[in-house]
Scaffold this motif. Structure first.
Motif, PDB file in Angstrom:
ATOM      1  N   LEU A 210       6.824   0.484  -5.802  1.00  0.00           N
ATOM      2  CA  LEU A 210       6.488   1.519  -4.827  1.00  0.00           C
ATOM      3  C   LEU A 210       7.709   2.379  -4.523  1.00  0.00           C
TER       4      LEU A 210
ATOM      5  N   ASN B  35       7.800   3.018   1.883  1.00  0.00           N
ATOM      6  CA  ASN B  35       8.051   1.588   2.005  1.00  0.00           C
ATOM      7  C   ASN B  35       8.310   1.152   3.432  1.00  0.00           C
TER       8      ASN B  35
ATOM      9  N   HIS C 113       0.655  -4.138  -6.382  1.00  0.00           N
ATOM     10  CA  HIS C 113       0.924  -5.253  -5.463  1.00  0.00           C
ATOM     11  C   HIS C 113       1.795  -6.290  -6.165  1.00  0.00           C
TER      12      HIS C 113
ATOM     13  N   HIS D 272      -1.685   1.729  -5.036  1.00  0.00           N
ATOM     14  CA  HIS D 272      -0.319   1.310  -5.342  1.00  0.00           C
ATOM     15  C   HIS D 272      -0.342  -0.084  -5.955  1.00  0.00           C
TER      16      HIS D 272
ATOM     17  N   VAL E 123       7.328  -2.881   3.283  1.00  0.00           N
ATOM     18  CA  VAL E 123       7.409  -3.721   2.083  1.00  0.00           C
ATOM     19  C   VAL E 123       8.441  -4.825   2.246  1.00  0.00           C
TER      20      VAL E 123
ATOM     21  N   SER F  71       6.699  -5.063  -5.429  1.00  0.00           N
ATOM     22  CA  SER F  71       6.353  -3.865  -4.643  1.00  0.00           C
ATOM     23  C   SER F  71       7.567  -3.075  -4.201  1.00  0.00           C
TER      24      SER F  71
END
Length: 459
Positions: free
Chosen positions: A141, A224, A134, A132, A445, A137
């Motif tokens: 994501l 998340n 960074h 994923h 997240v 995010s």
């Protein structure tokens, strides 16, 4: 089945109802310097019935391609950014060189729109991992940039089916458009949950498996925020691996809490009758069972399995606990405190590590580490979750051993992410054998975006 990188990569044996995970082919050609080529770009996804979701996807798809490579063999993945903003790829759980870890500024410059970067590494561990961005995010994501990377064992294992099960919530309106991905009130608590639960991008899918076969089900929580209580209810199954690391003594699966970023490999023998089903649940409390997917038996080509293959344990260095240096990390809740910026906007900070909130970073401005470790030395880290919420705490670049908890009995196990319950105190130990600056953060997240993140330096 022994899958070559020159073959089409398939995530699993999937039902006939269009559940096949995307395929990824090797980037062939004379003089090619990479094995795979993937992109990040916008895509249209069919998540809710009758609606279309304008998401972001690897190869513009969701689910993303399942990448397969092999333990101890180098793999090179060319990544091209086709977004309108910078991004990177982090290979979650893999013990690889810092230059390949995919954290902007800390390990590599951000990959700008239109640019490419070749990630090249030799994975020392077999198991189920994921990838994923960074950067940004919450959005990247939250809108779909997540995928599974599987590192095959050096020798093929005799499973009759190897199934990838990607768990991800979405926050969507009925027409498929996005709801706000974060609500500050929820970010200050357990996180903003999605309202549409999916497995491999579908709601309560049916996955076909061979009747009587030995099945390896690889669960990957790429959400998340949500923590799942994975359970097969009354059907016999065993936990084979936790977060990419095989367990020396597999144990029966009753209910295993699996937080954001965590993975679980489950083994079971499918029913012998064609048409029989095994249901997978998200268990809440003692009696709340909510179906997330089910396995349906189809005709198998082999005799019924009599046992579930055991996975070989990864080569993790054992820390010397008698000489290990101890480090204390306290994760605390700042509650509703929201400092105001000079322009009057609110700077949401809800979480701290050792009374310090992550302030972000950019080129030329890297905050101080939360700890500096000596290369090759053993360490015990005392983790204290002094908050009223769960936190899946993830360390980059290393695999640690969970050795103690005040909330649950612990049989020591290897992992890269530990789910800390509220007010839990746990001990983890590892050898600091991978030099670099490694992120250490909660994988909800919204939590790491509002303070619950830092990094350790190993030098």
């Amino acid at each position: 089945m022994d899958l070559s990188r020159r073959q089409l990569l398939k995530g699993s044996l999937i039902s006939a109802s269009a559940l096949a995970l995307p395929q990824l082919t090797m980037a062939l050609g004379s003089g090619a310097k990479y094995d795979y080529h993937i992109t990040a770009e916008p895509g249209l996804f069919d998540i809710v019935p009758g609606g279309t979701t304008p998401g972001l996807g690897f190869n513009s798809q969701f689910p993303a391609p399942v990448i397969r490579c092999r333990q101890g063999q180098e793999v090179a993945i060319k990544f091209t950014n086709k977004l309108d903003e910078p991004t990177t790829i982090h290979w979650h759980g893999l013990r690889i060189p810092i230059e390949m870890d995919g954290v902007p500024f800390l390990s590599q410059p951000p990959i700008q729109p239109g640019e490419s970067f070749i990630y090249r590494f030799t994975p020392p561990d077999a198991g189920t991992f994921w990838y994923h961005p960074h950067m940004n995010s919450l959005v990247q994501l939250g809108k779909g940039l997540t995928g599974v990377i599987i590192v095959e064992e050096t020798e093929a294992l005799p499973f009759d089916a190897d199934v990838v099960i990607g768990l991800k919530d979405w926050r969507l309106n009925q027409d498929g458009s996005f709801l706000p991905l974060s609500i500050p009130r929820n970010a200050a608590r357990g996180g903003t949950l999605g309202n549409v639960k999916t497995i491999n991008g579908m709601i309560k899918p049916v996955i076909e498996v061979p009747a009587g076969g030995a099945i390896r089900a690889r669960f990957a929580n790429m959400d998340n925020s949500r923590t799942y209580g994975l359970s097969f209810k009354d059907y016999p199954a065993v936990v084979l691996a936790e977060d990419g690391n095989a367990i020396e003594a597999p144990y029966p699966l009753v209910k295993r809490k699996t937080g954001s970023g965590m993975r679980l490999d489950v083994g079971f023998i499918a029913p012998s009758n064609v048409g029989d089903e095994v249901i997978v649940y998200d268990q809440k409390g003692r009696r709340g069972y909510y179906e997330i997917c089910r396995f349906r038996c189809i005709e198998g080509s082999k005799k019924p399995a009599t046992k579930i293959p055991k996975l070989p344990v990864n080569p993790i260095k054992a820390p010397d606990l008698s000489k290990a240096k101890k480090i204390n990390l306290v994760f605390e809740w700042a509650g509703a405190l929201s400092p105001t910026k000079k322009d009057g906007s609110v700077d949401h900070v809800f979480w701290t590590i050792n009374k310090r909130a992550w302030e972000g970073m950019m080129g030329g401005k890297i905050p101080a580490p939360i700890a500096t470790l000596e290369l090759g030395k053993s360490y015990i880290i005392n983790l204290h979750n002094a908050t009223p919420h769960h936190h899946p705490i993830h360390l980059h670049g290393h695999t640690f051993t969970v050795i103690k908890s005040n909330k649950r009995p612990i049989t020591p196990y290897h992992t890269d992410t530990i789910l800390l319950a509220k007010n839990e105190r746990a001990q983890i130990a590892f050898v600091a054998d991978n030099p670099g600056r490694w992120m250490f953060h909660c994988h909800v997240v919204e939590h790491f975006k509002t303070g619950l993140m830092g990094y350790i330096t190993v030098a």
